[in-house]
Design a protein around this motif. Sequence first.
Motif, short mmCIF file in Angstrom:
data_model
loop_
_atom_site.label_atom_id
_atom_site.label_comp_id
_atom_site.label_asym_id
_atom_site.label_seq_id
_atom_site.Cartn_x
_atom_site.Cartn_y
_atom_site.Cartn_z
N LYS A 31 -0.20 14.73 66.61
CA LYS A 31 0.48 16.02 66.81
C LYS A 31 -0.49 17.15 66.47
N SER A 68 1.53 12.06 61.29
CA SER A 68 0.97 11.20 62.33
C SER A 68 -0.29 11.86 62.88
N SER A 117 2.36 4.34 63.39
CA SER A 117 2.71 5.71 63.73
C SER A 117 3.40 6.31 62.50
N GLY A 118 3.69 7.58 62.54
CA GLY A 118 4.26 8.26 61.37
C GLY A 118 5.56 7.62 60.88
N THR A 119 6.37 7.14 61.82
CA THR A 119 7.66 6.55 61.47
C THR A 119 7.51 5.40 60.48
N THR A 133 10.72 18.74 65.44
CA THR A 133 10.10 18.83 66.76
C THR A 133 11.14 18.81 67.88
N ASP A 139 8.70 14.83 55.91
CA ASP A 139 8.05 14.49 57.18
C ASP A 139 7.34 15.74 57.67
C1 LIG Z 1 6.81 12.76 66.59
C2 LIG Z 1 7.57 12.86 65.33
C3 LIG Z 1 7.92 11.73 64.59
C4 LIG Z 1 7.61 10.36 65.05
O1 LIG Z 1 6.25 10.14 64.88
P1 LIG Z 1 5.59 8.78 65.37
O2 LIG Z 1 4.14 9.00 65.04
O3 LIG Z 1 5.87 8.68 66.83
O4 LIG Z 1 6.19 7.69 64.59
C5 LIG Z 1 8.58 11.90 63.39
N1 LIG Z 1 8.90 13.11 62.94
C6 LIG Z 1 8.59 14.24 63.63
C7 LIG Z 1 8.96 15.56 63.06
C8 LIG Z 1 7.92 14.14 64.83
O5 LIG Z 1 7.60 15.24 65.51
#
Ligand SMILES: *Cc1c(COP(=O)(O)O)cnc(C)c1O
Length: 355
Positions: free
Chosen positions: A187, A184, A59-61, A134, A161
Motif C-alpha cells: 500500500k 502490508s 500479507s497484512g491480514t 481503505t 491496523d
Molecule cells: C488492504 C488492507 C488490508 C488487507 O491487507 P492484506 O495485505 O491484503 O492482508 C487490511 N487492512 C487495511 C486497512 C487494508 O487497506
Amino acid sequence: MSPLFIPGPVDVHEDILAAQAQPMLPHRGAQFEEIFHRTEKKARRLFQTKSRVFLLASSGTGFHEAAVRNLVSERMLACVNGAFSQRWYQVAQTNGKQVDLLEVDWKQPITPELVADQVKKHQYEILTIVHNETSTGLLNPIAEIAAAVHLTSPETLICVDAVSSLGGTLMEMDAWGLDLVLSSSQKALALPPGLALCAVSDRALARTEQVPDRGWYFDFRRLEKHRTSNSTPATPAMPLIFALEMQLDRIFEEGLENRFSRHQQMADHTRAWALGRNFRLFAPKGYRSPTVTAIENTPQIDLNGLIKHLSARDFIIASGYGRLRDSTFRIGHMGEIDMADLDNLLEEINQFLDE
Ligand SMILES: *Cc1c(COP(=O)(O)O)cnc(C)c1O
C-alpha cells in the motif's frame, strides 16, 4: 508514470523492482543477517518505535490473526467502521476469541468518547482498530483514542491496523502509546505484495506469556527469538527484504514530513476535484483519508463505463469495496504517485464526464 490508482497494490519504483532480482543468499548466513538487521532497524524508524518490528512473509491480514492469537486469552474489543476492521472482528471470532463489537455507522469515525465508554464496561485484554479504513476513505483519530484508553483502561493493549496509512501519513507508535501496529508492503509503502510488518511493544510481548496456544508461525515469542539473531523462524521473503531496505532508504531520503505532505496535498486535490464535480465524499470532514478518497456516486454516473474508459487509457481506479461497490468509487493516492500523475487521471475522468 502511474496507471495504478487503486488502494493497493500500487506501482513500485523500477529500482525497487530491480532490488528484488539480486541473487539469493543463504538465509542463515552472516551476509543476509546483516541485511535483515539493518532493515529491521530502519523499519523501526518508520513506525517511530524503539521496540521491534517483525518482518514476515505474509500479507497484512496475517497479523490480524497473530494479534488475537498472541494477546487474547479471555476477552477483547473490536472497533468496527469499515470492511477491514470488520475483517479483524471476524478473524477474532474464527479464532474462537470472546470478542465484543463496537460498531459505528461506516460514515463516522470511531471516537475517543465511544471507546472510553466501552472499555469502562469490561476488562478487555486488547482492542483492535483500523487507522485508515481503505474501504471508506476514513482516518480514525488513533492518537486521541489511545490517550482516552490509557486513562480509562490502562491495561488494555491497543492494536492498530496501519496497512494503508504507514508510509503515507503520520504514525508515532511510541509517542501515541500503541502496543501493536501492523502493515502490508503493497500500500503506501509502495512495495510488491507479500511482506507484512508488525511492530510490537515490550508490554505486548510480555503479555504473550499469559496466552496459551499461540500457534507456531506467528508466535511473537518465537519471532522475537529469531529477530534478535536477525532472522525469522521460517525462510524469510528475501527479495522483499532487499526491496524494503532500499525503499526505506528512498522514503527517508524524500523525508517523512515531505512524504506525508505530498499525500495530504494529493488528498486535498482529489477531494476538491470531486466536490467541484458534484460528487459527495463518503467520509466526513475532519476524518478524510490522506491516502485514498472514497467518492459517492451522487450524480449517478455510469461507474462501469468510467472504469472501462480509464482502463482503455491505462488508468486503473477502484470500485467501492464490498457493500459499497455500486454506490462509491475510490481513488488511491498513495505510494510513489505525485500531483502530476493525479492530474492526468482527473483530466481523463473529466473527459469522460464531459462527453
Ligand atoms: C488492504 C488492507 C488490508 C488487507 O491487507 P492484506 O495485505 O491484503 O492482508 C487490511 N487492512 C487495511 C486497512 C487494508 O487497506
